[in-house]
Design an enzyme around this catalytic site. Structure first.
Site, PDB file in Angstrom:
ATOM      1  CG  ASN A 130      24.833 -22.621  85.420  1.00 55.78           C
ATOM      2  OD1 ASN A 130      24.866 -22.091  86.535  1.00 55.78           O
ATOM      3  ND2 ASN A 130      25.895 -22.686  84.643  1.00 55.78           N
ATOM      4  CD  GLN A 165      22.277 -18.555  74.019  1.00 53.88           C
ATOM      5  OE1 GLN A 165      21.503 -17.657  74.299  1.00 53.88           O
ATOM      6  NE2 GLN A 165      22.940 -18.581  72.888  1.00 53.88           N
ATOM      7  CB  CYS A 178      27.810 -20.541  82.053  1.00 55.79           C
ATOM      8  SG  CYS A 178      29.601 -20.656  82.060  1.00 55.79           S
TER       9      CYS A 178
HETATM   10  N1  LIG Z   1      32.948 -18.212  83.664  1.00 53.22           N
HETATM   11  C1  LIG Z   1      32.322 -18.623  84.730  1.00 53.22           C
HETATM   12  O1  LIG Z   1      31.864 -17.832  85.546  1.00 53.22           O
HETATM   13  C2  LIG Z   1      32.134 -20.075  85.009  1.00 53.22           C
HETATM   14  C3  LIG Z   1      32.540 -21.040  84.101  1.00 53.22           C
HETATM   15  N2  LIG Z   1      32.370 -22.377  84.369  1.00 53.22           N
HETATM   16  C4  LIG Z   1      32.867 -23.395  83.454  1.00 53.22           C
HETATM   17  O2  LIG Z   1      34.290 -23.448  83.594  1.00 53.22           O
HETATM   18  C5  LIG Z   1      34.903 -23.748  82.339  1.00 53.22           C
HETATM   19  C6  LIG Z   1      35.919 -22.673  81.998  1.00 53.22           C
HETATM   20  O3  LIG Z   1      35.238 -21.452  81.865  1.00 53.22           O
HETATM   21  P1  LIG Z   1      36.024 -20.054  81.812  1.00 53.22           P
HETATM   22  O4  LIG Z   1      37.093 -20.053  82.851  1.00 53.22           O
HETATM   23  O5  LIG Z   1      35.003 -19.011  81.828  1.00 53.22           O
HETATM   24  O6  LIG Z   1      36.702 -20.166  80.367  1.00 53.22           O
HETATM   25  P2  LIG Z   1      37.839 -19.237  79.740  1.00 53.22           P
HETATM   26  O7  LIG Z   1      37.632 -19.256  78.285  1.00 53.22           O
HETATM   27  O8  LIG Z   1      37.927 -17.930  80.470  1.00 53.22           O
HETATM   28  O9  LIG Z   1      39.209 -20.017  80.087  1.00 53.22           O
HETATM   29  C7  LIG Z   1      39.541 -21.256  79.550  1.00 53.22           C
HETATM   30  C8  LIG Z   1      41.044 -21.266  79.282  1.00 53.22           C
HETATM   31  O10 LIG Z   1      41.431 -22.596  78.896  1.00 53.22           O
HETATM   32  C9  LIG Z   1      42.518 -22.488  77.980  1.00 53.22           C
HETATM   33  N3  LIG Z   1      42.668 -23.746  77.229  1.00 53.22           N
HETATM   34  C10 LIG Z   1      41.820 -24.302  76.324  1.00 53.22           C
HETATM   35  N4  LIG Z   1      42.305 -25.477  75.889  1.00 53.22           N
HETATM   36  C11 LIG Z   1      43.486 -25.682  76.518  1.00 53.22           C
HETATM   37  C12 LIG Z   1      44.438 -26.728  76.494  1.00 53.22           C
HETATM   38  N5  LIG Z   1      44.263 -27.817  75.737  1.00 53.22           N
HETATM   39  N6  LIG Z   1      45.535 -26.601  77.276  1.00 53.22           N
HETATM   40  C13 LIG Z   1      45.713 -25.519  78.054  1.00 53.22           C
HETATM   41  N7  LIG Z   1      44.834 -24.502  78.122  1.00 53.22           N
HETATM   42  C14 LIG Z   1      43.728 -24.573  77.373  1.00 53.22           C
HETATM   43  C15 LIG Z   1      42.129 -21.318  77.108  1.00 53.22           C
HETATM   44  O11 LIG Z   1      43.250 -20.780  76.456  1.00 53.22           O
HETATM   45  C16 LIG Z   1      41.509 -20.358  78.146  1.00 53.22           C
HETATM   46  O12 LIG Z   1      42.445 -19.411  78.632  1.00 53.22           O
HETATM   47  C17 LIG Z   1      33.762 -23.879  81.334  1.00 53.22           C
HETATM   48  O13 LIG Z   1      33.413 -25.228  81.240  1.00 53.22           O
HETATM   49  C18 LIG Z   1      32.631 -23.109  81.990  1.00 53.22           C
HETATM   50  O14 LIG Z   1      31.374 -23.607  81.608  1.00 53.22           O
HETATM   51  C19 LIG Z   1      31.838 -22.791  85.555  1.00 53.22           C
HETATM   52  C20 LIG Z   1      31.437 -21.883  86.501  1.00 53.22           C
HETATM   53  C21 LIG Z   1      31.560 -20.452  86.307  1.00 53.22           C
HETATM   54  O1  LIG Z   2      28.375 -21.634  85.415  1.00 53.57           O
HETATM   55  C1  LIG Z   2      28.564 -20.436  85.416  1.00 53.57           C
HETATM   56  O2  LIG Z   2      29.208 -19.824  84.573  1.00 53.57           O
HETATM   57  C2  LIG Z   2      27.972 -19.560  86.465  1.00 53.57           C
HETATM   58  O3  LIG Z   2      26.788 -18.967  85.871  1.00 53.57           O
HETATM   59  C3  LIG Z   2      26.127 -18.026  86.693  1.00 53.57           C
HETATM   60  O4  LIG Z   2      27.007 -16.966  87.033  1.00 53.57           O
HETATM   61  P1  LIG Z   2      27.270 -15.716  86.039  1.00 53.57           P
HETATM   62  O5  LIG Z   2      26.814 -16.063  84.675  1.00 53.57           O
HETATM   63  O6  LIG Z   2      28.681 -15.335  86.241  1.00 53.57           O
HETATM   64  O7  LIG Z   2      26.388 -14.531  86.620  1.00 53.57           O
HETATM   65  P2  LIG Z   2      24.892 -14.442  87.196  1.00 53.57           P
HETATM   66  O8  LIG Z   2      24.918 -13.584  88.374  1.00 53.57           O
HETATM   67  O9  LIG Z   2      24.277 -15.771  87.354  1.00 53.57           O
HETATM   68  O10 LIG Z   2      24.140 -13.653  86.047  1.00 53.57           O
HETATM   69  C4  LIG Z   2      23.883 -14.232  84.782  1.00 53.57           C
HETATM   70  C5  LIG Z   2      23.038 -13.298  83.940  1.00 53.57           C
HETATM   71  O11 LIG Z   2      21.708 -13.228  84.466  1.00 53.57           O
HETATM   72  C6  LIG Z   2      21.337 -11.888  84.681  1.00 53.57           C
HETATM   73  N1  LIG Z   2      20.417 -11.819  85.841  1.00 53.57           N
HETATM   74  C7  LIG Z   2      20.750 -12.426  87.008  1.00 53.57           C
HETATM   75  C8  LIG Z   2      19.888 -12.384  88.084  1.00 53.57           C
HETATM   76  C9  LIG Z   2      18.664 -11.724  87.980  1.00 53.57           C
HETATM   77  O12 LIG Z   2      17.833 -11.646  88.920  1.00 53.57           O
HETATM   78  N2  LIG Z   2      18.365 -11.126  86.793  1.00 53.57           N
HETATM   79  C10 LIG Z   2      19.211 -11.175  85.713  1.00 53.57           C
HETATM   80  O13 LIG Z   2      18.884 -10.623  84.656  1.00 53.57           O
HETATM   81  C11 LIG Z   2      22.652 -11.149  84.911  1.00 53.57           C
HETATM   82  O14 LIG Z   2      22.535  -9.777  84.665  1.00 53.57           O
HETATM   83  C12 LIG Z   2      23.553 -11.854  83.925  1.00 53.57           C
HETATM   84  O15 LIG Z   2      23.398 -11.310  82.642  1.00 53.57           O
HETATM   85  C13 LIG Z   2      25.710 -18.714  87.995  1.00 53.57           C
HETATM   86  O16 LIG Z   2      25.108 -17.741  88.856  1.00 53.57           O
HETATM   87  C14 LIG Z   2      26.904 -19.343  88.691  1.00 53.57           C
HETATM   88  O17 LIG Z   2      26.475 -20.053  89.861  1.00 53.57           O
HETATM   89  C15 LIG Z   2      27.583 -20.310  87.718  1.00 53.57           C
HETATM   90  O18 LIG Z   2      28.736 -20.864  88.323  1.00 53.57           O
END
Ligand SMILES: NC(=O)C1=CN([C@@H]2O[C@H](COP(=O)(O)OP(=O)(O)OC[C@H]3O[C@@H](n4cnc5c(N)ncnc54)[C@H](O)[C@@H]3O)[C@@H](O)[C@H]2O)C=CC1
Ligand SMILES: O=C(O)[C@H]1O[C@H](OP(=O)(O)OP(=O)(O)OC[C@H]2O[C@@H](n3ccc(=O)[nH]c3=O)[C@H](O)[C@@H]2O)[C@H](O)[C@@H](O)[C@@H]1O
Length: 459
Positions: free
Chosen positions: A221, A275, A273
């Site tokens: 990231n 930041q 994520c």
């Molecule tokens: N959003 C994304 O695109 C990505 C996120 N991640 C990582 O994955 C993790 C989850 O992220 P998101 O799915 O976006 O979060 P989210 O906030 O959408 O979902 C997390 C869920 O966990 C639940 N929760 C919290 N504590 C709990 C507990 N003790 N028991 C049962 N449920 C509980 C919450 O109610 C919430 O619905 C984070 O660590 C994030 O950094 C990794 C890759 C991509």
């Molecule tokens: O850990 C995570 O949450 C995820 O974070 C990012 O995924 P995501 O934040 O969903 O979306 P991105 O496509 O990475 O975009 C992130 C931000 O960067 C901006 N961005 C992206 C690419 C680019 O060329 N320019 C740009 O401004 C997007 O508009 C957006 O605001 C990573 O791409 C995933 O691989 C990772 O799993």
């Protein structure tokens, strides 16, 4: 090792889509996703799949296909833990808002609660999989909590970070560049690798030690965000030199060592994520006394904040140094296209800055509700909810948002914005009619031909 039942704690942007795809590709495995948030689970169980809590292209179809067969959503957390052989922890790990590490470190309280819950409930051996993004060495803390129960249950801990991006989650899951599994029990790793192996080629399933796996996620990231900040830094230089950032990005991206992806100049990256994970990396580096390392990565965030700020500063300056009482239309509120997620979206900060200057804002986003827009703004605590509501309105119609506006600012790169009738919009707007394209999605010469004063990023 053959796994028959798995559960995932956390039904969010990662837990929901990831488990839906695992269930689809492993019809013989029972997959249960649990969450403490009852409303979220109810939405996942809604018979109308268009009402799922998360919008991702292709997700509703997969949930519709698997739900009730081998995919279940439930609030019965203890029951799901008890009956599963493998438990994924996919809860949120936000930046701490209190105490030591406030504003920098990852808040691990939700992860720790899960570990304690598993320790309390488990009566048979379990494989516990870290799916959440965690600071390097977190597995040690989880192991310590789990191995001090005195229950005699054996726990293997694996790190299996998720690399999906929102908006393309289903495609990323179906066709991942790699799946990363960190751990020290070959048997446990095989168990998880077999689940992915039902659709991911074995050579894309990478095995490492648990610490490398944890750190690889933060590093991936950080590198991705760094590319965005790098091109955004160049975009500002372009604006002073008549170079065009799109041309520069194309020219450098054709170098196979650099590559073309993630070079789109923008209003600044958002999302839950980038930041948080970089702040966490900075915090970890500082905690080891590695100040040069910490400063290096912190600069990615500093530049990103600068990019958001200079966008709104430029808008105000161009509108003759005042936006007070002027109607500004924001197209898009989500942090990127094809998602309803608004966490850390640049739009929130731009809107807040413009509201400080007494602008009147209308927002149109195809997937984000008015309540969400207001709650994002209220979360900043800059002014009262009543003031926010009075100054900023959302609408379901883009043309209504743009009617009589002094300026339009494009915050999200939704495809539909490109196909709007911009001649009609021009007629509707106050003159001179300004476009500030924070995503460089419109054609400058076409917009100028219609009569707009058009500004993009980096040209
Ligand atoms: N959003 C994304 O695109 C990505 C996120 N991640 C990582 O994955 C993790 C989850 O992220 P998101 O799915 O976006 O979060 P989210 O906030 O959408 O979902 C997390 C869920 O966990 C639940 N929760 C919290 N504590 C709990 C507990 N003790 N028991 C049962 N449920 C509980 C919450 O109610 C919430 O619905 C984070 O660590 C994030 O950094 C990794 C890759 C991509
Ligand atoms: O850990 C995570 O949450 C995820 O974070 C990012 O995924 P995501 O934040 O969903 O979306 P991105 O496509 O990475 O975009 C992130 C931000 O960067 C901006 N961005 C992206 C690419 C680019 O060329 N320019 C740009 O401004 C997007 O508009 C957006 O605001 C990573 O791409 C995933 O691989 C990772 O799993």
């Amino acid at each position: 090792m053959k796994i028959n039942k798995i559960c995932c704690i956390g039904a969010g942007y990662v837990g929901g889509p990831t488990m839906a795809v695992i269930a689809k590709k492993n019809p013989n495995i029972k997959v249960t996703i649990v969450d403490i948030n009852e409303a979220r689970i109810a939405a996942w169980n809604d018979t109308d799949v268009s009402k799922l809590p998360i919008y991702e292209p292709g997700l509703a179809e997969i949930v519709g296909e698997t739900r009730g067969k081998n995919l279940f959503f439930s609030t019965e957390i203890d029951k799901a833990i008890d009956e599963s052989e493998m438990i994924f922890i996919s809860v949120n790990t936000p930046t701490k808002t209190y105490g030591k590490g406030k504003g920098m470190a990852a808040d691990l309280k939700y992860v720790e609660l899960c570990a304690r819950n598993i320790a309390k409930v488990a009566k048979t051996d379990k494989i516990v999989v870290e799916k959440s993004t965690l600071p390097v060495r977190t597995a040690q803390a989880i192991k310590s909590i789990l191995s001090n129960t005195g229950s005699g249950v054996n726990f293997d801990i694996l790190s299996n970070p998720e690399f999906l991006a929102e908006g393309t989650a289903v495609q990323d899951l179906l066709n991942p560049d790699r799946v990363l599994i960190g751990g020290d029990s070959e048997e446990a790793i095989d168990g998880l690798a077999n689940i992915y192996g039902s659709w991911v080629p074995q050579d894309r399933i990478l095995r490492t030690n648990v610490w490398s796996s944890e750190l690889s996620k933060l590093t991936a990231n950080a590198f991705l965000a760094q590319r965005v900040s790098s091109i955004n830094a160049i975009s500002e230089l372009c604006e002073h030199t008549e170079a065009d950032v799109n041309e520069v990005a194309k020219a450098i991206g054709m170098d196979s060592r650099i590559g073309p992806k993630f070079l789109q100049a923008s209003i600044g990256f958002g999302g839950s994520c980038f930041q948080k994970d970089i702040l966490n990396l900075v915090y970890i580096a500082r905690s080891y006394g590695l100040h040069e390392v910490a400063d290096y990565w912190e600069q990615v965030i500093i530049l990103n904040d600068h990019q958001k700020r200079r966008f709104s500063d430029h808008l105000i300056k161009t509108l003759y140094n005042t936006v007070s009482g002027k109607k500004i239309a924001l197209l898009g509120w989500a942090f990127k296209k094809d998602t309803n997620d608004t966490r850390e979206s640049a739009a929130i900060y731009v809107a807040d800055h413009l509201l400080n200057e007494q602008a009147e804002i209308t927002v149109y986003d195809p997937k984000v509700s008015e309540e969400k827009v207001q709650s994002d703004l209220n979360y900043l605590n800059t002014r009262s909810p009543e003031e926010n509501k009075a100054l900023l309105q959302s609408t379901d119609s883009p043309y209504e948002a743009l009617d009589d506006a002094h300026a339009v600012a494009i915050m999200t790169e939704w495809d539909e914005f490109k196909s709007y009738d911009w001649e009609k919009i021009y007629k509707q707007m106050k003159k001179p009619a300004f476009i500030f394209d924070g995503r460089n999605i419109l054609d400058k010469s076409e917009m100028n031909k219609i009569g707009f004063e058009y500004y993009s990023i980096g040209s």
